[in-house]
Design an enzyme around this catalytic site. Sequence first.
Site, PDB file in Angstrom:
ATOM      1  N   GLY A 214     -20.999   5.178   7.382  1.00 35.30           N
ATOM      2  CA  GLY A 214     -22.264   4.461   7.467  1.00 35.30           C
ATOM      3  C   GLY A 214     -23.410   5.333   6.986  1.00 35.30           C
ATOM      4  O   GLY A 214     -23.219   6.270   6.211  1.00 35.30           O
ATOM      5  N   SER A 215     -24.587   5.040   7.473  1.00 31.41           N
ATOM      6  CA  SER A 215     -25.788   5.709   6.982  1.00 31.41           C
ATOM      7  C   SER A 215     -25.907   7.126   7.535  1.00 31.41           C
ATOM      8  O   SER A 215     -25.388   7.451   8.608  1.00 31.41           O
ATOM      9  CB  SER A 215     -27.031   4.906   7.370  1.00 31.41           C
ATOM     10  OG  SER A 215     -27.256   4.999   8.770  1.00 31.41           O
ATOM     11  N   THR A 216     -26.637   7.954   6.804  1.00 30.64           N
ATOM     12  CA  THR A 216     -26.872   9.326   7.253  1.00 30.64           C
ATOM     13  C   THR A 216     -27.663   9.375   8.561  1.00 30.64           C
ATOM     14  O   THR A 216     -27.299  10.153   9.456  1.00 30.64           O
ATOM     15  CB  THR A 216     -27.589  10.126   6.145  1.00 30.64           C
ATOM     16  OG1 THR A 216     -26.720  10.189   5.001  1.00 30.64           O
ATOM     17  CG2 THR A 216     -27.916  11.530   6.599  1.00 30.64           C
ATOM     18  N   THR A 218     -27.675   7.275  11.074  1.00 27.46           N
ATOM     19  CA  THR A 218     -26.765   6.932  12.172  1.00 27.46           C
ATOM     20  C   THR A 218     -25.747   8.050  12.377  1.00 27.46           C
ATOM     21  O   THR A 218     -25.389   8.373  13.520  1.00 27.46           O
ATOM     22  CB  THR A 218     -26.045   5.608  11.879  1.00 27.46           C
ATOM     23  OG1 THR A 218     -27.022   4.585  11.690  1.00 27.46           O
ATOM     24  CG2 THR A 218     -25.142   5.223  13.037  1.00 27.46           C
ATOM     25  N   GLY A 219     -25.298   8.667  11.293  1.00 22.60           N
ATOM     26  CA  GLY A 219     -24.371   9.787  11.416  1.00 22.60           C
ATOM     27  C   GLY A 219     -24.973  10.931  12.207  1.00 22.60           C
ATOM     28  O   GLY A 219     -24.283  11.562  13.030  1.00 22.60           O
ATOM     29  N   GLU A 236     -18.388   9.956   6.914  1.00 19.39           N
ATOM     30  CA  GLU A 236     -18.613   9.588   5.501  1.00 19.39           C
ATOM     31  C   GLU A 236     -19.907   8.811   5.474  1.00 19.39           C
ATOM     32  O   GLU A 236     -19.959   7.642   5.854  1.00 19.39           O
ATOM     33  CB  GLU A 236     -17.432   8.768   4.984  1.00 19.39           C
ATOM     34  CG  GLU A 236     -17.388   8.693   3.463  1.00 19.39           C
ATOM     35  CD  GLU A 236     -17.840   7.356   2.936  1.00 19.39           C
ATOM     36  OE1 GLU A 236     -19.065   7.210   2.699  1.00 19.39           O
ATOM     37  OE2 GLU A 236     -17.003   6.477   2.759  1.00 19.39           O
ATOM     38  N   CYS A 270     -20.443   2.929  -0.824  1.00 22.80           N
ATOM     39  CA  CYS A 270     -20.979   4.259  -0.528  1.00 22.80           C
ATOM     40  C   CYS A 270     -20.934   5.152  -1.758  1.00 22.80           C
ATOM     41  O   CYS A 270     -21.866   5.908  -2.024  1.00 22.80           O
ATOM     42  CB  CYS A 270     -20.195   4.901   0.616  1.00 22.80           C
ATOM     43  SG  CYS A 270     -20.341   4.017   2.189  1.00 22.80           S
TER      44      CYS A 270
END
Length: 462
Positions: A214-216, A218-219, A236, A270
């Site tokens: 997912g998004s950076t 959220t990561g 990822e 992605c």
Amino acid sequence: MNTLLTSVSVADEEGYPILDASTRDLVGYAPKRTTADLEVLIKTATTAQPGWAVLGHAERSRLMNLVADEIDKHAVELGEIITAEQGKTGGQGEAHGAAMWLRSAANTILDTQVLADDGTTRSELHYAPLGVVASIGPWNFPVMITVWHIAPALRMGNTVVVKPSENTPLSVLALLGIFQRFLPDGVVNGISGDREVGAALAAHPGIAKIVFTGSTPTGRRIVESSANNLARLTLELGGNDAGIVLPGTDIESIADKLFWGAFMNSGQVCAALKRVYVHESLYEETVAALAERAKNAPMGSGHDKSNRLGPVQNPSQFDIVSRLVDDARDSGARIAAGGEPAPELGPLFYRATIVADIEDGAALVDEEQFGPVLPVIKYSDVDDAVRRANGNDQGLGASVWGPDVEEALRIAERMEAGTVWINQHGGVDPSIPFGGTKASGYGLEFGVEGLKAMAATKVIRR
């Protein structure tokens, strides 16, 4: 009747509505679960894990291959749900791809490694299950990426708890239902719910490993949430992938691959090509070739197999795409194709867009658009193009395009990305490791390295 859909959709008072990405018609209601439900599932997975591990690799592989066969049998039904929820024109293809990836994980060999053996002592590296693995998935390839997450985990003797995206939960729950037909109770568990459920899953002390796509931003939150229990992570994250087109390239010979490297799944990939740097000698020819393809690519409902481009999946992402294109236009960039919504097709359709005469520093270049838009940036010096391509904080994928493969290889070695393609972009293989660098995350998926990432290492000496 789609029996897979009816098996996971609940009554309206028990769930929340999922709308067709193309038509905005009701697809079904996803169960709205809570953190209390999550506690039950994690306990169930924890109880089931030792029995699943003791079955051994051969039996686990056998059962996983049975699941893959069943996914193929139900690919049409599963594909219909994927297309409805996600909007893509290849839902059935994603289902078959998930089956293929599952077989690859089931059949990949991971042997015990002999580290030393001098005839007197012997040291071996073994791979043991971690325990319960959490999968937190995205909405762009909901079924495929769920399999990417859980197939190696299952193969290595772990049990799993899957939290799908709130936007595409029904296809994932249907997929997990197929797994549950063949695997022992409690080995595969799914929970649909809001961000509170996802945050609780990431922070839970019973989780040994978290896999997230997912998004950076959220990561980063997942990293913070997992700190107290020290769960292992494979992340990822976002990928603002750059491509460099070298002088002397035959543009017409690469134009199709260049275009679809950016616009597969309407750019909602992605590792799609998100910005392309083109030498000044080829610039106008490249912009024209890409614009022609953008104008002619069939766009419409994913339920019509003649279409190649579907909608943006959700209103929030649609707004991001619109904002970035409007900002580029307002800043003086040239819209060579598209540049506006396509409301006659549906509320979330955005025309395939090529943006020219734009530079680094523009939001469309610096931010990941994750939609059907490609900025084309002119350069005059190859070293400068490499510097600019590497100037972004994300590094998932990159590509180099040119007639001299050796020259392209030398430039590829300088690109800061987890994967660099030459004269192609975005292709992945279940046997070849895949992962990002910098703010695009860490950890490897696929192949032998993907299996290792789902295991605890243990050295045995004798």
